[in-house]
Structure formats: structure tokens, C-alpha cells
Design a protein around this motif. Structure first.
Motif, PDB file in Angstrom:
ATOM      1  N   THR A 102      43.506 -57.983 -23.452  1.00 20.23           N
ATOM      2  CA  THR A 102      42.290 -57.732 -22.855  1.00 20.23           C
ATOM      3  C   THR A 102      42.380 -56.453 -21.767  1.00 20.23           C
ATOM      4  O   THR A 102      42.763 -57.296 -20.805  1.00 20.23           O
ATOM      5  CB  THR A 102      41.062 -58.323 -22.240  1.00 20.23           C
ATOM      6  OG1 THR A 102      41.150 -58.652 -21.787  1.00 20.23           O
ATOM      7  CG2 THR A 102      40.406 -58.987 -24.131  1.00 20.23           C
ATOM      8  N   HIS A 106      36.778 -56.260 -19.336  1.00 20.19           N
ATOM      9  CA  HIS A 106      35.989 -56.863 -21.169  1.00 20.19           C
ATOM     10  C   HIS A 106      35.452 -57.809 -20.166  1.00 20.19           C
ATOM     11  O   HIS A 106      35.821 -58.561 -19.261  1.00 20.19           O
ATOM     12  CB  HIS A 106      37.402 -57.679 -21.302  1.00 20.19           C
ATOM     13  CG  HIS A 106      36.611 -58.086 -22.783  1.00 20.19           C
ATOM     14  ND1 HIS A 106      35.560 -58.822 -23.103  1.00 20.19           N
ATOM     15  CD2 HIS A 106      36.738 -57.492 -24.127  1.00 20.19           C
ATOM     16  CE1 HIS A 106      34.992 -59.412 -24.049  1.00 20.19           C
ATOM     17  NE2 HIS A 106      35.754 -58.096 -25.427  1.00 20.19           N
ATOM     18  N   GLU A 107      34.436 -58.791 -20.925  1.00 20.58           N
ATOM     19  CA  GLU A 107      33.167 -59.446 -20.380  1.00 20.58           C
ATOM     20  C   GLU A 107      33.951 -60.315 -20.652  1.00 20.58           C
ATOM     21  O   GLU A 107      33.054 -61.082 -19.332  1.00 20.58           O
ATOM     22  CB  GLU A 107      32.140 -59.088 -21.656  1.00 20.58           C
ATOM     23  CG  GLU A 107      30.584 -59.713 -20.956  1.00 20.58           C
ATOM     24  CD  GLU A 107      29.363 -59.839 -21.631  1.00 20.58           C
ATOM     25  OE1 GLU A 107      29.762 -59.537 -23.184  1.00 20.58           O
ATOM     26  OE2 GLU A 107      29.060 -60.859 -21.487  1.00 20.58           O
ATOM     27  N   TRP A 108      34.184 -60.475 -21.161  1.00 25.77           N
ATOM     28  CA  TRP A 108      34.988 -62.272 -20.636  1.00 25.77           C
ATOM     29  C   TRP A 108      36.013 -62.277 -19.221  1.00 25.77           C
ATOM     30  O   TRP A 108      36.086 -63.360 -18.830  1.00 25.77           O
ATOM     31  CB  TRP A 108      36.176 -62.537 -22.147  1.00 25.77           C
ATOM     32  CG  TRP A 108      36.017 -62.543 -23.509  1.00 25.77           C
ATOM     33  CD1 TRP A 108      34.217 -62.824 -23.374  1.00 25.77           C
ATOM     34  CD2 TRP A 108      36.473 -61.774 -24.541  1.00 25.77           C
ATOM     35  NE1 TRP A 108      34.008 -62.379 -25.508  1.00 25.77           N
ATOM     36  CE2 TRP A 108      36.239 -61.682 -25.456  1.00 25.77           C
ATOM     37  CE3 TRP A 108      37.692 -62.054 -24.800  1.00 25.77           C
ATOM     38  CZ2 TRP A 108      35.939 -62.091 -26.869  1.00 25.77           C
ATOM     39  CZ3 TRP A 108      38.271 -61.684 -26.016  1.00 25.77           C
ATOM     40  CH2 TRP A 108      37.685 -61.968 -26.949  1.00 25.77           C
ATOM     41  N   ARG A 111      32.901 -62.325 -16.638  1.00 27.02           N
ATOM     42  CA  ARG A 111      32.890 -63.576 -16.536  1.00 27.02           C
ATOM     43  C   ARG A 111      33.567 -64.711 -15.880  1.00 27.02           C
ATOM     44  O   ARG A 111      33.502 -65.925 -15.189  1.00 27.02           O
ATOM     45  CB  ARG A 111      32.149 -64.084 -17.360  1.00 27.02           C
ATOM     46  CG  ARG A 111      31.095 -63.144 -18.472  1.00 27.02           C
ATOM     47  CD  ARG A 111      30.713 -63.631 -19.685  1.00 27.02           C
ATOM     48  NE  ARG A 111      29.577 -64.732 -19.422  1.00 27.02           N
ATOM     49  CZ  ARG A 111      28.390 -64.893 -20.214  1.00 27.02           C
ATOM     50  NH1 ARG A 111      28.712 -64.119 -21.391  1.00 27.02           N
ATOM     51  NH2 ARG A 111      28.094 -65.879 -20.449  1.00 27.02           N
ATOM     52  N   LYS A 118      34.490 -71.547 -18.663  1.00 31.89           N
ATOM     53  CA  LYS A 118      34.463 -71.517 -20.209  1.00 31.89           C
ATOM     54  C   LYS A 118      35.428 -70.014 -20.638  1.00 31.89           C
ATOM     55  O   LYS A 118      36.086 -69.638 -21.061  1.00 31.89           O
ATOM     56  CB  LYS A 118      32.880 -71.175 -20.847  1.00 31.89           C
ATOM     57  CG  LYS A 118      33.307 -70.355 -22.301  1.00 31.89           C
ATOM     58  CD  LYS A 118      31.859 -69.733 -22.732  1.00 31.89           C
ATOM     59  CE  LYS A 118      31.918 -68.986 -24.106  1.00 31.89           C
ATOM     60  NZ  LYS A 118      32.250 -69.651 -25.244  1.00 31.89           N
ATOM     61  N   TYR A 119      34.940 -68.795 -19.520  1.00 36.08           N
ATOM     62  CA  TYR A 119      35.540 -67.285 -19.685  1.00 36.08           C
ATOM     63  C   TYR A 119      37.062 -67.767 -19.267  1.00 36.08           C
ATOM     64  O   TYR A 119      38.343 -67.088 -19.974  1.00 36.08           O
ATOM     65  CB  TYR A 119      35.230 -66.835 -19.562  1.00 36.08           C
ATOM     66  CG  TYR A 119      33.801 -66.226 -20.630  1.00 36.08           C
ATOM     67  CD1 TYR A 119      34.193 -66.072 -22.167  1.00 36.08           C
ATOM     68  CD2 TYR A 119      32.984 -66.845 -20.515  1.00 36.08           C
ATOM     69  CE1 TYR A 119      33.609 -65.606 -22.665  1.00 36.08           C
ATOM     70  CE2 TYR A 119      31.778 -66.739 -21.425  1.00 36.08           C
ATOM     71  CZ  TYR A 119      31.714 -66.610 -22.742  1.00 36.08           C
ATOM     72  OH  TYR A 119      30.562 -65.847 -23.641  1.00 36.08           O
ATOM     73  N   TYR A 122      39.696 -68.670 -21.467  1.00 38.96           N
ATOM     74  CA  TYR A 122      40.113 -67.311 -22.658  1.00 38.96           C
ATOM     75  C   TYR A 122      41.396 -66.671 -21.754  1.00 38.96           C
ATOM     76  O   TYR A 122      41.875 -65.594 -22.914  1.00 38.96           O
ATOM     77  CB  TYR A 122      38.591 -65.917 -22.652  1.00 38.96           C
ATOM     78  CG  TYR A 122      37.685 -66.766 -23.769  1.00 38.96           C
ATOM     79  CD1 TYR A 122      37.525 -68.018 -23.530  1.00 38.96           C
ATOM     80  CD2 TYR A 122      37.344 -65.511 -24.075  1.00 38.96           C
ATOM     81  CE1 TYR A 122      36.617 -67.973 -24.380  1.00 38.96           C
ATOM     82  CE2 TYR A 122      36.716 -65.560 -25.555  1.00 38.96           C
ATOM     83  CZ  TYR A 122      35.711 -66.992 -25.103  1.00 38.96           C
ATOM     84  OH  TYR A 122      35.369 -67.333 -26.097  1.00 38.96           O
ATOM     85  N   TYR A 123      41.725 -67.084 -20.441  1.00 46.58           N
ATOM     86  CA  TYR A 123      43.030 -66.133 -20.373  1.00 46.58           C
ATOM     87  C   TYR A 123      43.736 -67.584 -19.528  1.00 46.58           C
ATOM     88  O   TYR A 123      43.450 -68.337 -19.501  1.00 46.58           O
ATOM     89  CB  TYR A 123      42.589 -65.488 -18.609  1.00 46.58           C
ATOM     90  CG  TYR A 123      41.539 -64.251 -19.721  1.00 46.58           C
ATOM     91  CD1 TYR A 123      42.483 -63.052 -20.412  1.00 46.58           C
ATOM     92  CD2 TYR A 123      40.370 -64.062 -19.445  1.00 46.58           C
ATOM     93  CE1 TYR A 123      41.722 -61.944 -20.765  1.00 46.58           C
ATOM     94  CE2 TYR A 123      39.131 -63.052 -20.320  1.00 46.58           C
ATOM     95  CZ  TYR A 123      39.780 -62.164 -20.759  1.00 46.58           C
ATOM     96  OH  TYR A 123      39.479 -61.347 -21.459  1.00 46.58           O
ATOM     97  N   VAL A 174      39.176 -68.838 -28.445  1.00 52.82           N
ATOM     98  CA  VAL A 174      39.171 -67.695 -27.739  1.00 52.82           C
ATOM     99  C   VAL A 174      40.018 -67.108 -29.805  1.00 52.82           C
ATOM    100  O   VAL A 174      40.080 -65.649 -30.290  1.00 52.82           O
ATOM    101  CB  VAL A 174      40.752 -67.204 -27.318  1.00 52.82           C
ATOM    102  CG1 VAL A 174      41.648 -66.131 -27.674  1.00 52.82           C
ATOM    103  CG2 VAL A 174      40.656 -67.666 -26.140  1.00 52.82           C
ATOM    104  N   GLU A 177      37.161 -66.386 -31.480  1.00 59.71           N
ATOM    105  CA  GLU A 177      36.535 -64.795 -31.758  1.00 59.71           C
ATOM    106  C   GLU A 177      37.463 -63.366 -31.903  1.00 59.71           C
ATOM    107  O   GLU A 177      36.759 -62.142 -32.760  1.00 59.71           O
ATOM    108  CB  GLU A 177      36.816 -64.360 -29.503  1.00 59.71           C
ATOM    109  CG  GLU A 177      36.583 -65.621 -28.783  1.00 59.71           C
ATOM    110  CD  GLU A 177      34.270 -64.662 -29.105  1.00 59.71           C
ATOM    111  OE1 GLU A 177      33.567 -64.110 -29.420  1.00 59.71           O
ATOM    112  OE2 GLU A 177      33.680 -65.420 -27.594  1.00 59.71           O
TER     113      GLU A 177
END
Ligand code: GLC
Length: 542
Positions: A102, A106-108, A111, A118-119, A122-123, A174, A177
């Protein structure tokens, strides 16, 4: 399963197609305005490059919200209207899903930066100190593939630009989502998807230096990619749609698995080996004339092996990341028309689904820029700097960009001979090549011998002759340099296709199509000698 074998897919680079509001950038309303043109051409699916919310560092391949339309391209109402208007004309939309990464806006990611665990999951974050990136992997756009965040004391992985952070597909949240994003667009009436660099989503569990290369061998067609694709397609309920995966540095075996219907992954794949035959030692930034023997060998290999194992190729020469094919493998000066038609014939009659990139059907050429100020692409600008640092002169670096820059494929669509090629009433974000005064839709529409009319014929032929969509393929004259010829056959019908890839005459013996009718070609008279860039199609009935 939707039949995608008799379909033709047209790619729109939204930012350069048609500007409806005079801000210099193409937009959704611009596409709606031109749907009748696409209908007239005869295409079935329209693949739109991303127009989602984005800081546009990589022209929309850096998405900051998958469900919002970036205001420079339009609104959700515009997108809904586009889908409805296309369907009304018998065409469907394919949207471009950039799921490997992303935007860092991006909001994720924001954050994650703010410290939410948590976020961060995501990465792909790794603890470390500013002087030592976790691995020596290189970004595809130049430089190390990790970026440091001092506030967190962590590095994050970005295989592309540093503003494109790679998602952690090993995290089930992820994957959920992303499935939800597909469901959202499916509910809006989108009928297909193109998945951006989808074969690099699965990273290894242990990150280590690559002492043989730039790291790609660890994540290309990575450990769990097939499992993740199956899950995505099944759970998002898109198994019946037309799907194409963009596969970076992939292998034949993997593409067979991605596309064999029994695997329930994708309809087809884009692979790029045939577009590296002019890279010197595999390096895009070192020039070499195209190796035509290699080109022929690679196309043949992929056709034959995919056929044997029931895989399916997306067949293409051009997209928004590639130079224009007529300037690259053809001759855009002396044999402009002949070579553009020949190159079209080569791929449209292969076993696979053909893609037309906007303007290819006109024989649009490379941009011909002479100054670095004319370029816009992040990759080109990065590599220009890298080339100068590595000792190339400005003239050398500019010559390389002139042939290799992705901006060659991103110049405005050439609608007519008016100012800015009829693309915009404002100042275009990128300049059209000078030749738009004679290479444009208006001019080619009224010329029955134009490249545009030739593409229309190729598209119609696919609709008329099941031998093209369903037939088997076998190659001919494999040992004659410069000749790319094949036979398609299906239920007792034969179709022969012969192409001269070169700018000189070639004599052929024992032609198997003798007695068949010539149904298409780029020279009007018949001759036993193949003329420069000649292309001819014989069949399908004796
Ligand atoms: C794909 C896109 C390209 C983009 C890259 C990163 O290769 O086609 O335009 O820069 O992925 O998303």
C-alpha cells in the motif's frame, strides 16, 4: 467459468487516456466519453489502471484507500456510471488490484507508524539500527529495499518505491482485508481483476542477504503464493471472473500452476521474459538491439509448454511499464505501418488472450524526449540519478531513458491532430510525442489501410474463428532466422500465420499454406518472398 479465450482486453492508463475537465490529467469521465470508440474497436474487457485514492508517487500503484476514488480521477458516481455505460455497450470492467503493497499514506501504515502493534503486523517491519538494513535486497526502483523509521527503531520492506510498503500476507487479517476489497468491487459490478505483481506477495520466513542477486530469488513465486491465491479467489468469490496476474521474473512451472483451471487460481498470467531480449546481460539500463532469435525462442517455449500443461497466457507487447513495441521491435520510421501490423498479427493469433494497450492500435511510438525535465516516472528519475552516479554521461543516460523509460508508454492518447493530441484542453501532465499530428485516431479512422483498421480485423477474426480462441498451436520454420510462423488447428480447420520480424526480404520454401486463402496481411500483393516486416494469415478453410 467465464470464457476468456475469445475475448480481447484493452488496457487504459487512466491518467493519460482522456482529460474531461481540463486539469491536464486523464479521468473517469474521459473514459466514459470514449466508450463508443472502444465498442467500435471491438474489445470485450477494459482494464483500468488504478484510480483509487493515492498520493500518486507511482501514478496510482501506491494506493492509500482501496475503496475511494482519487478526486483527480473523479468520484464513486463516475465509476458506477462507467461500469453501467460499458455494460450497456456489451463491455465489462477489470480493475487493478495492487495488493503486494500500500502507499505509506494508507491508514494502516499511518497507524503502524503511530505505534499500533496490530497495524505493524500488516507490514514487514524488522527491528534494527539506522546503519544496517535487515538484508541487502534491492528495490526494483533502485536502492536498498528497506527504509528506516527512527521513531520506531525499525525498518520496513518496500520492494518498490519507499512510499510503497509491502504488506504482510502471512497475517490472516491482511488477507481478509484484501478479500473484502474484492467483494466490494464485485458488488459494484466489476467483472474481472488484474493483480499487480501478485507473485511477490509471499516472503520467506527468514530474511537473509542475497549474495547472488538482488533478493528476488527469495520472494519471487514465494513459498505460500499458490496457497494464498487459491484462498483469495475462493473466499472473495471471484473464481468465475476474468483474472490476470502480473508475474515478475516468474517461471513457466509457476505460471502453469497459476493458470491451470484445476488449480482454481487465475485465468491467465502476464510474464515478461520476452520483453527482456533487448536487456544487455539482463540489465534494463544497458542497451542492446533486440535478440530476435531469443524472442522467437521464448514466445515459442511459453506457447508450447503452457499448451501441454493446460495453462493460459495473456499475450501482449505493451503496457504502461514498457516502451512502445513499434519503436522497440519494429521500425517506427521506414516501416512504421508494416511493422506495427506485423507485431499485432504475431501475438493476436497465438494461443492466449490478447491485450491492447491504449494507442498500440494506432502504432503509437516512443516519446522521443530529449531532456530530463520531460520525464515524470519515479523509476526513470531514480535511475537517471543512479546512472549519472555510476559514471554515465548525461547524453548516455538520456539515450537509455529514450529507449527504456516507462514514460514512453505513458504519453497522452492521440485522439486527433489538435493541440495536445486532443487529450486535454489544459496543460498535459506529460507531453505527447511530436508525431501525434499524423498518428491519431481521427486520421486512422478515415484510412481503410490504417493500423487501427487492421486491429479491428484481428479482433473480428478472433470472434469469427474458433480456431483462434480454441485451437492448438504448432510452430513452423523454427530454423529460419527472422521468421515467426505458426499453425493453429481445431476440428479439422487450419490457420497459418507467418511473420517476418526483420527489415529485409526472406525467401521461404515448401510453404504449407499453399492452396489456402490469404485472409489478412500487411502487403496487398502476393509473393513467395517475405518482404520487410511482412505478415500474412492463411486459412481457415481450404
Ligand atoms: C507493477 C505496475 C507498475 C508499478 C509496480 C509497483 O509492475 O505495473 O506500474 O510501478 O507494479 O506497483
Amino acid at each position: 467459468m467465464t470464457n476468456f479465450k475469445d475475448k480481447v482486453i484493452y488496457q487504459i492508463y487512466t491518467k493519460s487516456f482522456r482529460d474531461s475537465n481540463g486539469d491536464g490529467l486523464g479521468d473517469i469521465q474521459g473514459v466514459i466519453e470514449k466508450l463508443d470508440y472502444l465498442k467500435e474497436l471491438g474489445v470485450d474487457y477494459i482494464w483500468m489502471t488504478p484510480f483509487f485514492q493515492s498520493p500518486l508517487n507511482d501514478n496510482g500503484y501506491d494506493i492509500s484507500d482501496y475503496r475511494t476514488i482519487d478526486p483527480v480521477f473523479g468520484t464513486m458516481e463516475d465509476v458506477e456510471e462507467l461500469i453501467a455505460q460499458a455494460e450497456r455497450r456489451g463491455m465489462s470492467l477489470m480493475f487493478d488490484m495492487v495488493f503486494n503493497h500500500t502507499s505509506t499514506e494508507h491508514e494502516w501504515f499511518q497507524r503502524a507508524l503511530a505505534g499500533e502493534k496490530k497495524y505493524q503486523d500488516y507490514y514487514i517491519f524488522r527491528d534494527g539500527t539506522p546503519d544496517a538494513p535487515p538484508t541487502n535486497w534491492e528495490s526494483k526502483f533502485g536502492g536498498n529495499a528497506w527504509a528506516y523509521v527512527p521513531e520506531l527503531g525499525k525498518w520496513y520492506l518496500h520492494l518498490y518505491d519507499r512510499t510503497q510498503a509491502d504488506l504482510n500476507w502471512d497475517n490472516p487479517e491482511v488477507r481478509e482485508e484484501l478479500k473484502d476489497v474484492l467483494r466490494f468491487w464485485k458488488a459494484k459490478g466489476v467483472k474481472g481483476f488484474r493483480f499487480d505483481v501478485i507473485n511477490v506477495i509471499s516472503k520467506p520466513t527468514i530474511f537473509q542477504d542475497d549474495n547472488q542477486g538482488d533478493g528476488r530469488r527469495f520472494y519471487t513465486d514465494g513459498p505460500r503464493v499458490h496457497e494464498y491465491l487459491k484462498e483469495l479467489v475462493a473466499d472473495a468469490g471471484i473464481g468465475g471472473m476474468v483474472t490476470v496476474g502480473e508475474m515478475s521474473s516468474t517461471s513457466l512451472d509457476n505460471c502453469i500452476r497459476y493458470t491451470n483451471p484445476a488449480e482454481k487460481e487465475l485465468s491467465m498470467t502476464f510474464s515478461f521474459h520476452h520483453l527482456k531480449v533487448d536487456y544487455k546481460n539482463g540489465n534494463k539500463w544497458e542497451l542492446q538491439p533486440p535478440d530476435l532469435a531469443k524472442l522467437k525462442e521464448l514466445l515459442t517455449l511459453w506457447q508450447i509448454e503452457m499448451q501441454k500443461a493446460n495453462g493460459w497466457n495473456a499475450v501482449f507487447w505493451c503496457n504502461h511499464d514498457q516502451p512502445r513495441v513499434v519503436s522497440r521491435f519494429g521500425d517506427d520510421q521506414r516501416y512504421w505501418k508494416e511493422s506495427a501490423k506485423m507485431l499485432a498479427t504475431c501475438i493476436h493469433l497465438l494461443r492466449g488472450t490478447p491485450y491492447i494497450f491504449q494507442g498500440e492500435e494506432l502504432g503509437m511510438t516512443n516519446a522521443g524526449y530529449t531532456s530530463i525535465d520531460q520525464y515524470r516516472d519515479v523509476e526513470s528519475l531514480n535511475y537517471y540519478r543512479i546512472m549519472l552516479q555510476s559514471g554515465k554521461t548525461e547524453t548516455e543516460a538520456l539515450e537509455i531513458l529514450r529507449q527504456r523509460s516507462r514514460d514512453n508508454g505513458r504519453t497522452p492518447m492521440q485522439w486527433d491532430s489538435s493541440v495536445n493530441a486532443g487529450f486535454t484542453k489544459g496543460i498535459p501532465w506529460i507531453m505527447p510525442p511530436e508525431n501525434f499530428r499524423h498518428i491519431n485516431i481521427q486520421a486512422e479512422r478515415s484510412d481503410p489501410d490504417s493500423i487501427l483498421h487492421y486491429y479491428k480485423k484481428l479482433i473480428q477474426l478472433r470472434k469469427q474463428e474458433p480456431v483462434i480462441s480454441e485451437g492448438q498451436i504448432a510452430f513452423l520454420y523454427q530454423d529460419v532466422p527472422g521468421v515467426f510462423a505458426y499453425r493453429r488447428f481445431h476440428q479439422g480447420q487450419d490457420l497459418f500465420v507467418v511473420n517476418n520480424l526483420t527489415g529485409y526480404d526472406i525467401a521461404l520454401n515448401n510453404m504449407p499454406w499453399t492452396g489456402f486463402q490469404k485472409i489478412l496481411g500487411n502487403y496487398t500483393d502476393d509473393s513467395t518472398i517475405l518482404r520487410p516486416y511482412e505478415s500474412a494469415v492463411y486459412g481457415p478453410c481450404k
